[in-house]
Design an enzyme around this catalytic site. Structure first.
Site, PDB file in Angstrom:
ATOM      1  N   HIS A 156       4.443   6.854  -4.447  1.00 17.77           N
ATOM      2  CA  HIS A 156       3.182   7.586  -4.446  1.00 17.77           C
ATOM      3  C   HIS A 156       3.288   8.714  -5.470  1.00 17.77           C
ATOM      4  O   HIS A 156       4.352   9.300  -5.619  1.00 17.77           O
ATOM      5  CB  HIS A 156       2.911   8.154  -3.047  1.00 17.77           C
TER       6      HIS A 156
ATOM      7  N   HIS B 149      -2.398  15.392  -6.794  1.00 20.45           N
ATOM      8  CA  HIS B 149      -2.326  14.216  -5.922  1.00 20.45           C
ATOM      9  C   HIS B 149      -0.917  14.075  -5.351  1.00 20.45           C
ATOM     10  O   HIS B 149       0.027  13.798  -6.095  1.00 20.45           O
ATOM     11  CB  HIS B 149      -2.694  12.964  -6.759  1.00 20.45           C
TER      12      HIS B 149
ATOM     13  N   HIS C 218      -6.350  10.978  -0.361  1.00 22.51           N
ATOM     14  CA  HIS C 218      -6.601   9.662   0.240  1.00 22.51           C
ATOM     15  C   HIS C 218      -6.468   9.654   1.760  1.00 22.51           C
ATOM     16  O   HIS C 218      -6.356   8.577   2.366  1.00 22.51           O
ATOM     17  CB  HIS C 218      -5.674   8.605  -0.372  1.00 22.51           C
TER      18      HIS C 218
ATOM     19  N   GLU D 275       0.866  -1.193   0.000  1.00 19.26           N
ATOM     20  CA  GLU D 275       0.000   0.000   0.000  1.00 19.26           C
ATOM     21  C   GLU D 275       0.899   1.238   0.000  1.00 19.26           C
ATOM     22  O   GLU D 275       1.606   1.486   0.975  1.00 19.26           O
ATOM     23  CB  GLU D 275      -0.919  -0.030   1.233  1.00 19.26           C
ATOM     24  N   LYS D 276       0.835   2.006  -1.091  1.00 19.21           N
ATOM     25  CA  LYS D 276       1.774   3.110  -1.284  1.00 19.21           C
ATOM     26  C   LYS D 276       1.612   4.283  -0.327  1.00 19.21           C
ATOM     27  O   LYS D 276       2.473   5.148  -0.269  1.00 19.21           O
ATOM     28  CB  LYS D 276       1.706   3.613  -2.724  1.00 19.21           C
ATOM     29  N   HIS D 277       0.531   4.345   0.427  1.00 26.36           N
ATOM     30  CA  HIS D 277       0.313   5.478   1.320  1.00 26.36           C
ATOM     31  C   HIS D 277       0.923   5.316   2.707  1.00 26.36           C
ATOM     32  O   HIS D 277       1.017   6.284   3.452  1.00 26.36           O
ATOM     33  CB  HIS D 277      -1.186   5.745   1.488  1.00 26.36           C
TER      34      HIS D 277
ATOM     35  N   CYS E 176      -2.170  12.290   2.590  1.00 21.76           N
ATOM     36  CA  CYS E 176      -2.324  12.421   1.137  1.00 21.76           C
ATOM     37  C   CYS E 176      -3.508  13.365   0.906  1.00 21.76           C
ATOM     38  O   CYS E 176      -4.543  13.206   1.549  1.00 21.76           O
ATOM     39  CB  CYS E 176      -2.596  11.057   0.507  1.00 21.76           C
TER      40      CYS E 176
HETATM   41 FE   LIG Z   1      -2.779   9.311  -2.515  1.00 22.26          FE
END
Ligand SMILES: [Fe+2]
Length: 131
Positions: A45, A51, A118, A15-17, A115
């Site tokens: 990310h 974004h 997100h 999960e990139k976050h 983010c």
């Molecule tokens: Fe994001």
């Protein structure tokens, strides 16, 4: 609603976050220790005007303490903004920070990252302090 219900977490490798804390597992009391925090260590990310990661904050919760302490706050202000339009700017800040800390007791390092679309993500890492 509790703040904990808003915070997201997952495996940082998929999960990139999820922010990652990089530091030794064991340190000596009072010695300077470099702690690195970052987002996108395994999967990058996006870093675009629309974004991007706005900030990362690092905290410490002592093993026998009642309250958490904020250790460092990293704001990332440049994401390709420009008068020519989005993503045409000359500067981007990557979501990475390094702090030098000194601890006198064992505990848990906690990290949060935001983010802009997100939400807020968290992670933690135990750190042992030897006398
Ligand atoms: Fe994001």
């Amino acid at each position: 609603m509790k703040f904990a219900e808003v915070m997201k977490t997952d495996d940082w490798k998929t999960e990139k976050h999820v922010p990652v804390i990089d530091c030794p597992d064991t340190v000596k009391a009072g010695e300077k220790v470099a702690v690195e925090v970052g987002v996108g260590n395994e999967i990058a990310h996006p870093n675009t005007t629309e974004h991007h990661i706005r900030w990362i904050k690092l905290y410490f919760m002592p093993e026998n303490g009642k309250f958490a302490y904020e250790l460092a706050n990293f704001d990332f202000a440049a994401h390709g903004e420009s008068v020519e339009g989005a993503n045409k700017g000359p500067a981007y800040t990557e979501p990475f920070g390094k702090a030098l800390i000194k601890l006198t007791s064992s505990g848990t390092l906690l990290v949060t990252a935001y983010c802009n679309i997100h939400g807020i993500w968290e992670n933690s890492k135990k750190i042992v302090v030897e006398a």
